[in-house]
Enzyme design. Structure first.
Site, PDB file in Angstrom:
ATOM      1  CG  HIS A  15       8.605 -13.660  -0.581  1.00 43.06           C
ATOM      2  ND1 HIS A  15       7.900 -14.824  -0.729  1.00 43.06           N
ATOM      3  CD2 HIS A  15       8.888 -13.569   0.736  1.00 43.06           C
ATOM      4  CE1 HIS A  15       7.755 -15.412   0.457  1.00 43.06           C
ATOM      5  NE2 HIS A  15       8.350 -14.667   1.358  1.00 43.06           N
TER       6      HIS A  15
ATOM      7  CG  HIS B 241       9.386  -4.657  -3.128  1.00 44.46           C
ATOM      8  ND1 HIS B 241       9.025  -3.837  -2.092  1.00 44.46           N
ATOM      9  CD2 HIS B 241       8.215  -5.063  -3.704  1.00 44.46           C
ATOM     10  CE1 HIS B 241       7.711  -3.781  -2.020  1.00 44.46           C
ATOM     11  NE2 HIS B 241       7.189  -4.505  -2.988  1.00 44.46           N
TER      12      HIS B 241
ATOM     13  CG  HIS C 161       5.531  -6.871  -7.189  1.00 45.88           C
ATOM     14  ND1 HIS C 161       5.291  -7.903  -6.320  1.00 45.88           N
ATOM     15  CD2 HIS C 161       5.618  -5.755  -6.428  1.00 45.88           C
ATOM     16  CE1 HIS C 161       5.230  -7.433  -5.074  1.00 45.88           C
ATOM     17  NE2 HIS C 161       5.434  -6.127  -5.111  1.00 45.88           N
TER      18      HIS C 161
ATOM     19  CG  HIS D 246       5.233  -2.024  -5.184  1.00 44.09           C
ATOM     20  ND1 HIS D 246       4.631  -3.225  -4.892  1.00 44.09           N
ATOM     21  CD2 HIS D 246       4.469  -1.429  -6.149  1.00 44.09           C
ATOM     22  CE1 HIS D 246       3.544  -3.353  -5.650  1.00 44.09           C
ATOM     23  NE2 HIS D 246       3.434  -2.287  -6.419  1.00 44.09           N
TER      24      HIS D 246
ATOM     25  CB  THR E  82       0.548  -6.473  -2.934  1.00 43.23           C
ATOM     26  OG1 THR E  82       1.983  -6.475  -3.004  1.00 43.23           O
ATOM     27  CG2 THR E  82       0.001  -5.105  -3.302  1.00 43.23           C
ATOM     28  CB  THR E  83       3.435  -9.613   0.515  1.00 46.88           C
ATOM     29  OG1 THR E  83       3.862  -8.523   1.329  1.00 46.88           O
ATOM     30  CG2 THR E  83       4.023  -9.481  -0.878  1.00 46.88           C
TER      31      THR E  83
HETATM   32 ZN   LIG Z   1       5.236  -4.744  -3.613  1.00 47.82          ZN
END
Ligand SMILES: [Zn+2]
Length: 275
Positions: free
Chosen positions: A112, A138, A140, A157, A225-226
């Site tokens: 992801h 991580h 995005h 994040h 957000t996941t």
């Molecule tokens: Zn995130």
């Protein structure tokens, strides 16, 4: 064989517990169900496979698993579009205090995103008197949060957890510009293929080099957000972006062409700024 299974479950269990709590990152921290047989069984017992495109894309997350229902029915979801004219300035808010130190880290491509795990519990953020410990960070692409309707090239994040289990995520927007030399320590060993194997970095990584000098921020209450899109997350989105070179952004994009959830309705919530 037996000892091998034990070893995997020992690694998996704390990571999974963390991701259930801190999972803005991921519900499948050591690889997706396809990656290997043993973690697959453990993972799929927890969560269905999800992604950013096709039949498992964000608009379908709630249909994939009943544990993901909040992704659809939640009323305080993230990310959001932050519009300056609706932001409430609150000079009473304390400035964000990060105490980040050069740290030992490892990286994993979990299918992801690229997630960087901290090997020590020393890095903390204080938000309105509550201390949270950094668990992982991580990336995005493009950014998940928008500012006045615009996405930045990327978003970083930093996921934290307080002693009583509350989650706080610090978001930093990334724009294309000057190279971030500290990032090269990570990017030189970036795991291009999804794997449960963590890549350990030699030496220390200085987290502070990923933050802007000016820590002015927006604050709001949101969610992971996941999947499972759990609410009750304290969000801090930094107003000032950090710069990476186009080549650094491109290196991530070559692995994850897009891994952002679309913006969600603000609803009755308010976004505040600390100055
Ligand atoms: Zn995130």
């Amino acid at each position: 064989m037996m000892s091998n299974i034990k070893k995997i479950s020992r690694i998996l269990t704390p990571l999974m517990a963390l991701s259930m709590l801190a999972g803005c990152g991921n519900s499948e921290p050591t690889g997706t169900a396809e990656a290997t047989q043993q973690p697959a069984a453990a993972v799929s017992a927890q969560h269905a496979h999800w992604s950013y495109e096709g039949e498992t894309s964000p608009e379908h997350w709630a249909e994939l698993d009943q544990l993901f229902t909040t992704c659809k029915v939640g009323t305080a979801q993230s990310p959001i579009n932050i519009t300056h004219e609706k932001v409430k300035e609150d000079p009473g808010l304390s400035p964000i205090q990060t105490k980040y130190f050069p740290s030992r880290v490892s990286m994993v491509n979990n299918g992801h995103t690229i997630q960087v795990n901290l090997k020590n519990p020393d890095n903390q953020i204080t938000i309105e008197g509550t201390s949270y410990t950094l668990q992982q960070f991580h990336f995005h692409l493009p950014s998940e949060h928008q500012i006045d309707g615009n996405n930045a090239e990327m978003e970083l994040h930093f996921v934290h957890k307080s002693e009583d289990g509350k989650i706080a995520v610090l978001g930093a927007l990334i724009t294309a510009g000057a190279e971030n030399t500290e990032l090269n320590k990570l990017w030189s060993v970036l795991p291009a293929e999804e794997s449960e194997q963590e890549v350990e970095l030699d030496g220390m990584f200085d987290l502070n080099q990923l933050l802007p000098a000016d820590m002015d921020s927006f604050r709001y209450q949101g969610s992971l957000t996941t999947p499972p899109c759990t609410e009750g997350v304290q969000w801090v989105v930094l107003e000032h972006p950090v710069q990476w070179s186009e080549a650094q952004v491109g290196k991530f994009e070559a692995i994850f062409p897009h891994d952002n959830r679309p913006v969600q309705s603000l609803g009755a919530r308010e976004v505040e700024s600390d100055h």
